[in-house]
Motif scaffolding. Sequence first.
Motif, short mmCIF file in Angstrom:
data_model
loop_
_atom_site.label_atom_id
_atom_site.label_comp_id
_atom_site.label_asym_id
_atom_site.label_seq_id
_atom_site.Cartn_x
_atom_site.Cartn_y
_atom_site.Cartn_z
N ALA A 1 45.95 36.50 47.09
CA ALA A 1 44.92 35.47 46.93
C ALA A 1 45.54 34.13 46.52
CB ALA A 1 43.89 35.90 45.90
N ILE A 2 46.53 34.17 45.64
CA ILE A 2 47.18 32.93 45.21
C ILE A 2 47.94 32.29 46.37
CG2 ILE A 2 49.04 32.02 43.74
CD1 ILE A 2 48.11 34.09 41.62
N ILE B 1 40.64 41.47 50.55
CA ILE B 1 41.58 41.26 49.44
C ILE B 1 40.82 41.21 48.12
CG2 ILE B 1 43.16 39.58 48.40
CD1 ILE B 1 44.14 38.93 51.16
N ILE B 2 39.70 40.52 48.12
CA ILE B 2 38.89 40.44 46.90
C ILE B 2 38.34 41.82 46.55
CG2 ILE B 2 36.82 39.42 45.89
CD1 ILE B 2 37.30 37.03 47.82
N ALA B 3 37.86 42.55 47.55
CA ALA B 3 37.29 43.87 47.30
C ALA B 3 38.34 44.85 46.78
CB ALA B 3 36.66 44.41 48.58
N LEU C 1 49.47 48.17 40.96
CA LEU C 1 50.17 47.52 42.07
C LEU C 1 49.20 46.93 43.08
CD1 LEU C 1 53.10 50.02 42.72
CD2 LEU C 1 53.25 47.71 41.76
N ILE C 2 48.11 47.63 43.36
CA ILE C 2 47.11 47.11 44.28
C ILE C 2 46.45 45.86 43.70
CG2 ILE C 2 44.86 47.58 45.34
CD1 ILE C 2 45.76 50.51 45.58
N ALA C 3 46.13 45.88 42.41
CA ALA C 3 45.51 44.72 41.77
C ALA C 3 46.46 43.52 41.77
CB ALA C 3 45.09 45.06 40.35
N MET C 4 47.73 43.76 41.45
CA MET C 4 48.70 42.66 41.44
C MET C 4 48.93 42.13 42.85
SD MET C 4 51.47 43.61 38.44
CE MET C 4 52.54 44.35 39.60
N GLY C 5 49.01 43.03 43.83
CA GLY C 5 49.21 42.60 45.21
C GLY C 5 48.07 41.76 45.72
N MET D 1 39.12 44.03 43.10
CA MET D 1 38.05 44.39 42.18
C MET D 1 37.94 45.90 42.01
SD MET D 1 37.05 41.58 41.06
CE MET D 1 35.62 42.04 40.15
N VAL D 2 38.11 46.65 43.09
CA VAL D 2 38.06 48.11 42.98
C VAL D 2 39.23 48.63 42.14
CG1 VAL D 2 38.31 50.24 44.32
CG2 VAL D 2 36.73 48.46 45.08
N ALA D 3 40.41 48.06 42.34
CA ALA D 3 41.57 48.49 41.57
C ALA D 3 41.38 48.17 40.08
CB ALA D 3 42.84 47.83 42.10
N LEU D 4 40.87 46.99 39.78
CA LEU D 4 40.66 46.64 38.37
C LEU D 4 39.58 47.50 37.72
CD1 LEU D 4 40.92 42.75 38.45
CD2 LEU D 4 42.51 44.38 37.46
#
Length: 64
Positions: free
Chosen positions: A29-30, A43-45, A20-24, A48-51
């Motif tokens: 970003a989009i 947002i980028i950080a 959910l964090i990665a999708m959010g 990346m941490v979630a992924l």
Amino acid sequence: MNTHTQTDVWISRTMILLGLIAMGSAVGAIILTIMNQPMPEIIIALGMVALSGLAMLLIPSPLK
């Protein structure tokens, strides 16, 4: 309750939360890109941490 079952439940919850964090962060970003707004580095950080957390959970460890 079995300890193995309890561990599986927490791993599943962690994976859902990281997804959910990665999708959010991707959606944020989009949206910011479409609106021509500068993208905060947080947002980028977060994305990346979630992924990377998901990758660590999904890729089997050779040490097990």
